[in-house]
Design an enzyme around this catalytic site. Structure first.
Site, PDB file in Angstrom:
ATOM      1  N   GLN A  52     -10.858  -5.354   1.367  1.00 38.79           N
ATOM      2  CA  GLN A  52     -12.276  -4.958   1.367  1.00 38.79           C
ATOM      3  C   GLN A  52     -12.720  -4.045   0.222  1.00 38.79           C
ATOM      4  OE1 GLN A  52     -15.561  -2.658   4.178  1.00 38.79           O
ATOM      5  NE2 GLN A  52     -13.658  -3.244   5.119  1.00 38.79           N
ATOM      6  N   ARG A 110      -3.279 -15.796  -5.363  1.00 36.01           N
ATOM      7  CA  ARG A 110      -1.981 -16.473  -5.336  1.00 36.01           C
ATOM      8  C   ARG A 110      -2.143 -17.915  -4.864  1.00 36.01           C
ATOM      9  NH1 ARG A 110       2.443 -12.905  -2.384  1.00 36.01           N
ATOM     10  NH2 ARG A 110       0.536 -11.793  -1.878  1.00 36.01           N
ATOM     11  N   LEU A 153      -3.470 -18.446  -9.468  1.00 31.01           N
ATOM     12  CA  LEU A 153      -2.519 -18.186 -10.542  1.00 31.01           C
ATOM     13  C   LEU A 153      -1.342 -17.389  -9.993  1.00 31.01           C
ATOM     14  CD1 LEU A 153      -2.329 -18.367 -13.688  1.00 31.01           C
ATOM     15  CD2 LEU A 153      -3.407 -16.109 -13.751  1.00 31.01           C
ATOM     16  N   LYS A 208       3.626 -14.102 -11.174  1.00 30.17           N
ATOM     17  CA  LYS A 208       5.051 -13.758 -11.313  1.00 30.17           C
ATOM     18  C   LYS A 208       5.809 -14.906 -11.992  1.00 30.17           C
ATOM     19  CE  LYS A 208       5.317 -10.248  -7.815  1.00 30.17           C
ATOM     20  NZ  LYS A 208       5.631  -9.929  -6.431  1.00 30.17           N
ATOM     21  N   PHE A 246      -4.220  -3.215  -5.696  1.00 32.84           N
ATOM     22  CA  PHE A 246      -2.885  -3.461  -5.168  1.00 32.84           C
ATOM     23  C   PHE A 246      -2.286  -2.155  -4.681  1.00 32.84           C
ATOM     24  CE2 PHE A 246      -2.791  -6.979  -8.475  1.00 32.84           C
ATOM     25  CZ  PHE A 246      -2.892  -7.992  -7.538  1.00 32.84           C
ATOM     26  N   ARG A 266       4.952  -3.713 -11.747  1.00 27.75           N
ATOM     27  CA  ARG A 266       6.042  -4.651 -11.402  1.00 27.75           C
ATOM     28  C   ARG A 266       5.724  -6.054 -11.919  1.00 27.75           C
ATOM     29  NH1 ARG A 266       5.986  -1.463  -6.744  1.00 27.75           N
ATOM     30  NH2 ARG A 266       4.722  -2.913  -5.534  1.00 27.75           N
ATOM     31  N   GLU A 319      -8.607   1.419   5.583  1.00 30.40           N
ATOM     32  CA  GLU A 319      -9.840   2.129   5.927  1.00 30.40           C
ATOM     33  C   GLU A 319      -9.642   3.388   6.794  1.00 30.40           C
ATOM     34  OE1 GLU A 319     -13.277   1.478   5.291  1.00 30.40           O
ATOM     35  OE2 GLU A 319     -13.560   3.335   6.380  1.00 30.40           O
ATOM     36  N   ASP A 348     -13.295   1.946   2.606  1.00 35.97           N
ATOM     37  CA  ASP A 348     -13.199   0.724   1.810  1.00 35.97           C
ATOM     38  C   ASP A 348     -14.470   0.466   1.000  1.00 35.97           C
ATOM     39  OD1 ASP A 348     -10.650  -0.007   2.477  1.00 35.97           O
ATOM     40  OD2 ASP A 348     -11.232  -1.220   4.181  1.00 35.97           O
ATOM     41  N   GLY A 386     -28.023  18.410   8.584  1.00 34.79           N
ATOM     42  CA  GLY A 386     -28.762  19.349   7.748  1.00 34.79           C
ATOM     43  C   GLY A 386     -29.343  20.495   8.549  1.00 34.79           C
ATOM     44  N   GLY A 387     -30.325  21.150   7.973  1.00 37.78           N
ATOM     45  CA  GLY A 387     -30.908  22.314   8.617  1.00 37.78           C
ATOM     46  C   GLY A 387     -32.018  21.990   9.605  1.00 37.78           C
TER      47      GLY A 387
HETATM   48  N1  COA Z   1       0.614 -13.983  -7.956  1.00 40.11           N
HETATM   49  C1  COA Z   1       1.801 -13.464  -7.620  1.00 40.11           C
HETATM   50  N2  COA Z   1       1.950 -12.333  -6.917  1.00 40.11           N
HETATM   51  C2  COA Z   1       0.831 -11.691  -6.550  1.00 40.11           C
HETATM   52  C3  COA Z   1      -0.452 -12.151  -6.878  1.00 40.11           C
HETATM   53  C4  COA Z   1      -0.530 -13.364  -7.623  1.00 40.11           C
HETATM   54  N3  COA Z   1      -1.711 -13.884  -7.977  1.00 40.11           N
HETATM   55  N4  COA Z   1      -1.372 -11.289  -6.363  1.00 40.11           N
HETATM   56  C5  COA Z   1      -0.677 -10.334  -5.735  1.00 40.11           C
HETATM   57  N5  COA Z   1       0.648 -10.539  -5.843  1.00 40.11           N
HETATM   58  C6  COA Z   1       1.728  -9.719  -5.331  1.00 40.11           C
HETATM   59  C7  COA Z   1       1.724  -8.339  -5.906  1.00 40.11           C
HETATM   60  O1  COA Z   1       2.280  -8.366  -7.206  1.00 40.11           O
HETATM   61  C8  COA Z   1       2.592  -7.609  -4.893  1.00 40.11           C
HETATM   62  O2  COA Z   1       3.946  -7.898  -5.160  1.00 40.11           O
HETATM   63  P1  COA Z   1       5.118  -6.774  -5.204  1.00 40.11           P
HETATM   64  O3  COA Z   1       4.953  -5.942  -3.988  1.00 40.11           O
HETATM   65  O4  COA Z   1       6.361  -7.606  -5.204  1.00 40.11           O
HETATM   66  O5  COA Z   1       4.944  -5.993  -6.432  1.00 40.11           O
HETATM   67  C9  COA Z   1       2.263  -8.319  -3.582  1.00 40.11           C
HETATM   68  O6  COA Z   1       1.557  -9.507  -3.961  1.00 40.11           O
HETATM   69  C10 COA Z   1       1.474  -7.608  -2.543  1.00 40.11           C
HETATM   70  O7  COA Z   1       0.503  -6.737  -3.059  1.00 40.11           O
HETATM   71  P2  COA Z   1       0.102  -5.422  -2.236  1.00 40.11           P
HETATM   72  O8  COA Z   1      -1.087  -4.810  -2.843  1.00 40.11           O
HETATM   73  O9  COA Z   1       1.289  -4.547  -2.092  1.00 40.11           O
HETATM   74  O10 COA Z   1      -0.342  -6.042  -0.802  1.00 40.11           O
HETATM   75  P3  COA Z   1       0.049  -5.541   0.657  1.00 40.11           P
HETATM   76  O11 COA Z   1      -0.493  -6.559   1.575  1.00 40.11           O
HETATM   77  O12 COA Z   1       1.492  -5.203   0.788  1.00 40.11           O
HETATM   78  O13 COA Z   1      -0.761  -4.160   0.834  1.00 40.11           O
HETATM   79  C11 COA Z   1      -2.761  -2.805   0.871  1.00 40.11           C
HETATM   80  C12 COA Z   1      -2.140  -4.195   1.088  1.00 40.11           C
HETATM   81  C13 COA Z   1      -4.260  -2.913   0.997  1.00 40.11           C
HETATM   82  C14 COA Z   1      -2.234  -1.817   1.930  1.00 40.11           C
HETATM   83  C15 COA Z   1      -2.366  -2.297  -0.544  1.00 40.11           C
HETATM   84  O14 COA Z   1      -2.742  -3.269  -1.474  1.00 40.11           O
HETATM   85  C16 COA Z   1      -2.987  -0.967  -0.925  1.00 40.11           C
HETATM   86  O15 COA Z   1      -2.586   0.101  -0.454  1.00 40.11           O
HETATM   87  N6  COA Z   1      -3.989  -0.996  -1.821  1.00 40.11           N
HETATM   88  C17 COA Z   1      -4.620   0.184  -2.363  1.00 40.11           C
HETATM   89  C18 COA Z   1      -5.565   0.821  -1.385  1.00 40.11           C
HETATM   90  C19 COA Z   1      -6.598  -0.128  -0.859  1.00 40.11           C
HETATM   91  O16 COA Z   1      -7.353  -0.735  -1.584  1.00 40.11           O
HETATM   92  N7  COA Z   1      -6.688  -0.173   0.467  1.00 40.11           N
HETATM   93  C20 COA Z   1      -7.781  -0.787   1.147  1.00 40.11           C
HETATM   94  C21 COA Z   1      -7.706  -2.219   1.286  1.00 40.11           C
HETATM   95  S1  COA Z   1      -9.246  -2.712   1.976  1.00 40.11           S
END
Ligand code: COA
Length: 431
Positions: free
Chosen positions: A29, A50, A84, A87, A109, A116, A151, A180, A259-260
């Site tokens: 979000q 992905r 796309l 990796k 992310f 990475r 969130e 968010d 507020g006040g």
């Molecule tokens: N092709 C290949 N790999 C991809 C990709 C693509 N197009 N897009 C994403 N990925 C991979 C990333 O490289 C990552 O891989 P790695 O962990 O091996 O390095 C993986 O997908 C997952 O990404 P990640 O952001 O860690 O997702 P998650 O589901 O584990 O975590 C959140 C989700 C929201 C908790 C986390 O992204 C986060 O804390 N974000 C920042 C704060 C945030 O925005 N939070 C609110 C969300 S509404």
């Protein structure tokens, strides 16, 4: 110099962020809220997903089997989608070309994911020194910087939950997605400012919007109250009138106004059956005599026990109980109709059902019906910011990889054998 009719016409046809291309690496979000705004301002937003998977929200809270969820569609309007695998070696080649040809990269992310992938800030700058690289993270630099955050975690860590709810009950999260969507808004502002700065300097820069900071920014009046506690109890909080002692931290204030000008949520006609038959009523000092007249207490206007805001502070429970006797005789809309001509600030508690059906919101493009090939028509929230020279047309969210070939060709210049090589590599996918 006066503008000619032609200049005005040209300006009206230009979108504010026309010619800005955004590499949208966002999901869930917070990030998508930001890039959706940029798309509404006229940027070309290319969402990188992905292959075969896409943004996780496409398949979360599914209401129409086989179709993208409302969670996804309502946060990804006016964007294009390219599938796309970043990796994959060929995927990295395509991503590098995207970085070279975009103005802004937005990502949310988990910390370290972009490094990475091999696309940390140094590499991005090498590829494109004009790039604005914008990130949402849960926390800024410090002991929590590596944590994943959603969130409600942000609402708790940003001070909102400890100050929301009633004084004698649990901390409470709010329905407004201040962690968010709120942080997405902050980031969008940061990006536009960085683009303006780039206009002058030619340099891109990193922009970071931590969710904790964004929530705290929206809760700044509560940090104000934290410091006011040093000077004694917070007299406008209803707990003061109830004789409940204050502790060391800003307490939860229920529905007290921030507020006040004291305010409360009061019952209206029909409250016994309708959970939203309530109004917010503010006893603004400037219109106190009119409020007294309205609720049948004209004597309170001159009575020194009630006539000044200070005198009223300790008696707010009784005052609001008396006002509520009056609001209970009217519907929440009748309260609006009666109070507004008197300049008394009130607001009906509107349900989402009422908002969905609200004629003005529809007319203003704030509640919009959008058609979608998989799910049919659905309602969404349009751009909440209105421009005199730019009308935002809300376009449906893209299907997964719907624009892969278009972007590979038009934006990245792949054609012929080279395009075939990329497509055959398995690093890309299309709808
Ligand atoms: N092709 C290949 N790999 C991809 C990709 C693509 N197009 N897009 C994403 N990925 C991979 C990333 O490289 C990552 O891989 P790695 O962990 O091996 O390095 C993986 O997908 C997952 O990404 P990640 O952001 O860690 O997702 P998650 O589901 O584990 O975590 C959140 C989700 C929201 C908790 C986390 O992204 C986060 O804390 N974000 C920042 C704060 C945030 O925005 N939070 C609110 C969300 S509404």
């Amino acid at each position: 110099m006066a503008e000619s009719e032609d200049d005005i016409e040209i300006a009206r046809h230009m979108k504010p962020l026309q010619d800005v291309r955004v590499l949208d690496f966002t999901h869930v979000q917070s990030g998508p809220t930001c890039t959706q705004l940029l798309a509404w301002f006229g940027a070309d937003v290319i969402k990188v997903e992905r292959p075969g998977v896409g943004d996780a929200t496409r398949q979360q809270l599914v209401d129409v089997p086989g179709a993208d969820s409302l969670y996804f569609t309502m946060l990804n309007h006016n964007k294009r989608s390219i599938c796309l695998n970043t990796k994959h070696e060929t995927g990295k080649e395509v991503l590098a070309r995207l970085v070279e040809r975009c103005d802004v990269l937005v990502e949310n992310f988990a910390p370290g994911a972009l490094d990475r992938m091999g696309f940390g800030w140094d590499r991005i700058q090498q590829l494109n020194p004009r790039m604005v690289m914008a990130s949402v993270k849960g926390f800024g630099p410090g002991k929590f910087e590596d944590c994943k955050v959603y969130e409600n975690v942000a609402q708790c860590a940003g001070g909102s939950a400890s100050t929301t709810g009633f004084v004698d009950n649990l901390p409470m999260v709010t329905g407004a997605q201040i962690g968010d969507s709120g942080t997405g808004l902050h980031l969008a502002l940061g990006i536009v400012v960085a683009l303006l700065h780039r206009e002058r300097t030619g340099r891109g820069q990193k922009v970071l919007a931590p969710m904790q900071d964004g929530v705290l920014n929206l809760c700044r009046v509560k940090l104000r109250d934290q410091q006011r506690l040093n000077a004694g109890p917070l007299r406008e909080y209803s707990q003061f009138g109830k004789g409940i002692e204050f502790g060391e931290a800003t307490p939860r204030a229920g529905n007290d106004s921030g507020g006040g000008q004291p305010g409360r949520i009061l019952k209206c006609k029909g409250w016994e059956a309708d959970p939203n038959a309530y109004t917010y009523f503010i006893t603004q000092a400037a219109v106190w005599p009119r409020i007294c007249e309205l609720i049948g207490k004209p004597e309170w206007a001159k009575d020194p026990e009630y006539s000044t805001p200070d005198a009223r502070l300790g008696k707010l429970d009784g005052i609001f109980a008396t006002i509520e006797e009056w609001t209970c005789t009217k519907t929440k809309f009748e309260v609006m109709d009666i109070c507004n001509p008197l300049n008394i600030p009130v607001g009906p508690i509107l349900s989402m059902k009422e908002i969905a059906e609200d004629e003005s919101l529809r007319k203003n493009g704030t509640v919009v019906e959008v058609d979608h090939p998989e799910r049919g028509p659905y309602l969404t929230v349009g751009c909440p910011i209105k421009f005199s020279d730019h009308e935002v047309a809300v376009e449906r969210s893209p299907l997964l990889g719907e624009h892969t070939l278009e972007i590979l060709g038009d934006v990245l210049g792949y054609e012929g054998e080279e395009l075939k090589r990329v497509v055959d590599s398995g690093a890309v996918g299309s709808a």
